[in-house]
Scaffold this active site. Structure first.
Site, short mmCIF file in Angstrom:
data_model
loop_
_atom_site.label_atom_id
_atom_site.label_comp_id
_atom_site.label_asym_id
_atom_site.label_seq_id
_atom_site.Cartn_x
_atom_site.Cartn_y
_atom_site.Cartn_z
N TYR A 137 -3.64 9.91 -3.28
CA TYR A 137 -2.42 9.81 -2.47
C TYR A 137 -1.35 10.80 -2.94
O TYR A 137 -0.35 11.00 -2.25
CB TYR A 137 -1.83 8.39 -2.49
CG TYR A 137 -2.76 7.29 -2.01
CD1 TYR A 137 -3.94 7.59 -1.33
CD2 TYR A 137 -2.47 5.96 -2.24
CE1 TYR A 137 -4.79 6.59 -0.91
CE2 TYR A 137 -3.33 4.95 -1.81
CZ TYR A 137 -4.49 5.28 -1.16
OH TYR A 137 -5.34 4.28 -0.75
N GLY A 184 0.84 -1.18 0.00
CA GLY A 184 0.00 0.00 0.00
C GLY A 184 0.88 1.23 0.00
O GLY A 184 1.89 1.29 0.71
N1 LIG Z 1 -9.35 2.18 -0.66
C1 LIG Z 1 -9.25 2.93 0.41
O1 LIG Z 1 -10.14 3.71 0.74
C2 LIG Z 1 -8.03 2.82 1.28
C3 LIG Z 1 -8.02 3.43 2.54
C4 LIG Z 1 -6.87 3.28 3.31
C5 LIG Z 1 -5.78 2.57 2.83
N2 LIG Z 1 -5.82 2.01 1.59
C6 LIG Z 1 -4.66 1.27 1.04
O2 LIG Z 1 -4.27 0.27 1.96
C7 LIG Z 1 -2.89 0.43 2.30
C8 LIG Z 1 -2.60 -0.05 3.70
O3 LIG Z 1 -3.42 0.60 4.65
P1 LIG Z 1 -2.88 1.72 5.66
O4 LIG Z 1 -1.69 2.39 5.10
O5 LIG Z 1 -4.06 2.54 5.99
O6 LIG Z 1 -2.55 0.92 7.00
P2 LIG Z 1 -1.74 -0.41 7.43
O7 LIG Z 1 -1.07 -1.03 6.29
O8 LIG Z 1 -2.67 -1.22 8.26
O9 LIG Z 1 -0.69 0.17 8.44
C9 LIG Z 1 0.34 1.02 8.04
C10 LIG Z 1 1.03 1.54 9.30
O10 LIG Z 1 1.56 0.46 10.05
C11 LIG Z 1 2.99 0.58 10.13
N3 LIG Z 1 3.52 -0.78 9.87
C12 LIG Z 1 3.58 -1.42 8.67
N4 LIG Z 1 4.09 -2.66 8.82
C13 LIG Z 1 4.37 -2.80 10.13
C14 LIG Z 1 4.90 -3.86 10.90
N5 LIG Z 1 5.26 -5.01 10.34
N6 LIG Z 1 5.05 -3.66 12.24
C15 LIG Z 1 4.70 -2.49 12.82
N7 LIG Z 1 4.17 -1.45 12.14
C16 LIG Z 1 4.01 -1.61 10.80
C17 LIG Z 1 3.39 1.61 9.10
O11 LIG Z 1 4.44 2.42 9.56
P3 LIG Z 1 5.84 2.54 8.76
O12 LIG Z 1 5.52 2.99 7.35
O13 LIG Z 1 6.59 3.55 9.54
O14 LIG Z 1 6.44 1.16 8.79
C18 LIG Z 1 2.13 2.48 9.00
O15 LIG Z 1 2.14 3.47 10.00
C19 LIG Z 1 -2.69 1.93 2.08
O16 LIG Z 1 -1.32 2.26 2.02
C20 LIG Z 1 -3.45 2.14 0.82
O17 LIG Z 1 -2.69 1.70 -0.30
C21 LIG Z 1 -6.93 2.11 0.81
#
Ligand SMILES: NC(=O)c1ccc[n+]([C@@H]2O[C@H](COP(=O)([O-])OP(=O)(O)OC[C@H]3O[C@@H](n4cnc5c(N)ncnc54)[C@H](OP(=O)(O)O)[C@@H]3O)[C@@H](O)[C@H]2O)c1
Length: 258
Positions: free
Chosen positions: A37, A7
């Site tokens: 984004y 993501g």
């Molecule tokens: N369609 C939609 O409406 C929508 C909405 C939200 C998100 N998305 C997509 O889904 C993707 C993922 O969701 P998200 O970014 O909201 O949240 P997520 O992937 O659940 O969490 C990301 C967060 O967790 C941390 N993290 C990642 N891996 C980790 C690990 N192994 N251990 C500890 N912390 C960790 C990251 O920090 P660091 O970067 O500092 O590691 C970041 O702060 C997005 O990037 C986007 O592409 C889509």
């Protein structure tokens, strides 16, 4: 479509280019970005920089909430194509089911698909009422529904609905942005497998037939999140994790758009 991806939300400038390049080197083959984004250009740059052939990378981008409508969506797609500058886009999603314009936007996506300018079209944040509505006018069903989904927001009915309709469910915010990674119930399971709690969640999703797209800009966590294919959860642990639901929605309620 690869069953796990990166993501790209909240990655910007050099950090976005670097993270996507690192992810491709590690083996990620799906990158999830969006017009909203503000980093399609960086994602495209990283893909062009990479030695991984373009046809081995699956790239998703999304129609922004401000670009809904038939003509608007066609124009927005072209803008995304230009910003990414990687040839074709693999998957184009409606980012949110914006009230009043969902049908016109979907018709535009169908046209783009019919013209073979994209390999697949789909939706995001389409809970059951939106899928019901879409089914009344869609000539092409969505290939993918990307929704917030993880053990702490276990949308079982939606999962089953998507399975029945042949729609791939993709889990965004799969790690609940880190908010439950220290949950003692999860820590206990992770310690038995010698894995991190993030890996246990990602494995649970994959074993449920759901495709997670965790985001990180940290190289070690990129590795950690990708290394989830060399172990399996027991049935008992799958069931236990399936009880963790607490309705923890971080990204808002799509039903507000009904
Ligand atoms: N369609 C939609 O409406 C929508 C909405 C939200 C998100 N998305 C997509 O889904 C993707 C993922 O969701 P998200 O970014 O909201 O949240 P997520 O992937 O659940 O969490 C990301 C967060 O967790 C941390 N993290 C990642 N891996 C980790 C690990 N192994 N251990 C500890 N912390 C960790 C990251 O920090 P660091 O970067 O500092 O590691 C970041 O702060 C997005 O990037 C986007 O592409 C889509």
């Amino acid at each position: 479509m690869p069953h796990i991806g990166l993501g790209a939300y909240q990655m910007h400038h050099e950090e976005a280019v670097r993270s996507v390049e690192q992810a491709l080197n590690i083996g990620y083959r799906l990158i999830d970005t969006a017009s909203m984004y503000g980093n399609e250009a960086e994602v495209g740059q990283a893909i062009r920089n990479s030695s991984v052939p373009r046809d081995q990378v699956f790239v998703t981008t999304k129609l922004a909430n401000t670009d809904h409508g038939y003509d608007e969506a066609l124009r927005a797609f072209e803008k995304s194509e230009k910003a990414l500058d990687i040839g074709h886009i693999d998957l184009y999603l409606i980012h949110w089911p914006i009230r009043g314009q969902r049908k016109n936007s979907w018709k535009a996506l169908e046209k783009i698909f019919d013209e073979k300018r994209v390999r697949a079209i789909g939706v995001a944040n389409y809970l059951e009422p939106f899928l019901d509505e879409l089914s009344t006018y869609a000539h092409i069903p969505p290939a993918v529904n990307q929704v917030e989904f993880n053990p702490y927001l276990y949308r079982r009915d939606l999962m089953e609905r998507c399975r029945k309709d042949g729609i791939i469910l993709q889990a965004y915010t799969p790690l609940s942005r880190g908010r439950r990674l220290s949950d003692p119930k999860l820590v206990e399971i992770a310690s038995r497998y010698g894995r991190s709690t993030a890996q246990i969640i990602l494995r649970w999703l994959i074993e449920m037939g759901i495709c997670p797209i965790p985001k990180t800009v940290n190289h070690d966590r990129l590795l950690e999140n990708f290394r989830v294919d060399d172990f399996q959860l027991s049935n008992a642990d799958l069931k236990a994790i399936s009880q963790f639901d607490e309705g923890l929605a971080i990204c808002g309620d799509p039903l507000d758009y009904l």
